[in-house]
Write an enzyme that holds these catalytic residues in place. Structure first.
Site: not given
Ligand code: 6GU
Length: 455
Positions: A91, A118, A156, A171
């Site tokens: 994230p 984590e 895709r 799209d």
């Molecule tokens: Cl790539 N990994 C995790 N654990 N949470 C996320 C993410 C990735 N992308 C958004 N939230």
């Protein structure tokens, strides 16, 4: 184009593989257009318990994935099947989007590293991967869902994966040319237009007539407009950053009718517009039939008796037909805010030549407000013939007529609306100043478009 391979590193290889067996990705795998290998970190743990996590240094709740099994898995797969572009899913990475998907679609081997707990010991990010990606601003328990999303979005785009390759190009978020081939540098991401299929009536809910009639050009125009509206209403951040070519001349025109006009009001407006024009890099012109004496400081050369005379002069000066855009809360056509809708309008109206002189006309025939519209929208015929737009097609580029028609159709779109009714002079001048300032920034910050500059 030969097949593309995804190497997924995960603690849940079965879950990932299971999902990928279904749907179009599963079909693409069966047809060997795409292959996916899943590798379990745990198989590379060396202790008796196959441990892949450990407590964080420095202390904090949760566990961290150990570096050794991750790197061992990467090195094993590299040895067995060759090097790959390594992506860490986290994230904390830059956002994955359609542009990234398009870039990744050209990469033959992609490694996707899913973390759990984590996260993974940060030395992996620093020394063993090529990039990081996140799929959005929220936290998942692990990278697996992100890996699946990325595989589907990328695969895709590969040749042969979709039944109809054109659907990928159409799209939402794909690069589409809103100006229908006339303005090639002006690509951007737009939300897709809505789709309908049979029945034509469901519990009284109909389908837009234009689609049922099936006239190709009309359908195409409707779809462009829908994409435009949706993008402005829902995701204005997506629309392409349009700009005027660096040298494109812009004129701000104050147009006074023949009606009585408070003199001090008029000179206040002229002063405000002159300031707006000079701050925005535009030149001020005034159109006022036979009232030169009222125009105070405006030089004679900047005064015209009609828009037609002005158009003739601009064509002589620039060697190109000027494009006229009427600004004003006309016949339900509200003031557009800022330069962006204006530029969209010009591009969508089918002109490839954004370097032609742009003429922004403010109608100011009333006293103190812009109630008197100058527009080509239905109803414009009521404008005085000497100053209205009727019969001006020859003088101004016909593009303008289309632009105004489109403007009338687009006026409900929230972000470009100011529905507060006729604007006081100062407010109008401020809106114009904002638009001009924005146009000016666009012009000076886009060196790639300098080639359009007038010689
Ligand atoms: Cl790539 N990994 C995790 N654990 N949470 C996320 C993410 C990735 N992308 C958004 N939230």
């Amino acid at each position: 184009m030969s097949g593309q391979t995804f190497e997924v590193f995960t603690l849940f290889p079965e879950a990932v593989a299971g999902f990928l067996r279904g749907g179009l990705v599963g079909k693409a795998v069966a047809r060997e257009l795409v292959s996916v290998h899943c590798t379990d970190y745990r198989e590379f743990a060396t202790d008796r318990y196959r441990t892949v996590d450990d407590a964080p240094y420095g202390g904090s709740p949760g566990m961290v994935m150990k570096i050794e099994p991750v790197v061992a898995a990467l090195e094993h797969v590299t040895r067995e099947r060759g090097p790959m572009h390594r992506i860490l899913l986290t994230p904390a990475g830059p956002r994955f989007d359609q542009r990234v998907a398009e870039r990744l679609a050209t990469v033959p081997r992609i490694g996707l590293l899913c973390g759990r707990y984590e996260g993974i010991d940060d030395r992996v990010r620093e020394h063993f991967v090529d990039e990081c990606l996140s799929i959005g601003d929220f936290v998942l328990n692990g990278g697996e869902v992100a890996a699946l999303a990325i595989i589907e979005a990328v695969a895709r785009l590969r040749e042969g994966v979709l039944g109809n390759p054109e659907s990928a190009a159409r799209d939402s978020f794909s690069l589409q040319d809103m100006s229908s081939e006339t303005c090639p540098e002006d690509h951007g991401a737009w939300l897709e237009h809505p789709h309908f299929t049979r029945p034509p009536d469901f519990r009284g809910l109909g389908v837009p007539d234009v689609l049922l009639a099936g006239a190709h050009a009309e359908v195409a125009r409707w779809r462009r407009e829908q994409a435009w509206r949706r993008t402005w209403a829902l995701r204005p951040d997506l629309r392409p950053q349009r700009s005027l070519p660096a040298g494109a001349p812009v004129y701000l025109v104050a147009q006074f009718g023949q009606g009585e006009k408070d003199m001090s009001e008029r000179s206040a407006l002229l002063a405000a517009l002159a300031a707006a024009a000079s701050a925005g890099g535009a030149e001020l012109r005034v159109v006022a039939p036979g009232r030169a004496s009222d125009l105070g400081d405006v030089p004679r050369a900047a005064q015209f008796r009609s828009l037609k005379d002005l158009a003739r002069e601009l064509r002589r000066r620039h060697g190109a037909a000027p494009r006229l855009v009427a600004l004003g809360p006309a016949d339900g056509l509200p003031l557009a805010r800022g330069a962006a809708p204006l530029l969209d309008l010009l591009a969508a109206s089918g002109t490839g030549d954004l370097s032609a002189p742009l003429v922004l006309v403010l109608a100011c025939a009333g006293t103190g407000d812009l109630a008197r519209p100058v527009t080509n929208a239905p109803g414009a015929a009521s404008a005085p013939s000497s100053t209205g737009l009727r019969g001006l097609e020859a003088a101004f580029s016909p593009v303008i007529l289309q632009a105004s028609k489109l403007a009338a159709g687009l006026a409900e779109t929230t972000p470009m609306n100011d529905s507060s009714g006729p604007q006081p002079v100062e407010a109008a001048a401020r809106l114009v100043a904002d638009a001009l300032a924005e146009l000016k920034t666009c012009r000076s910050t886009r060196p790639s478009e300098l080639r359009h500059e007038q010689q």
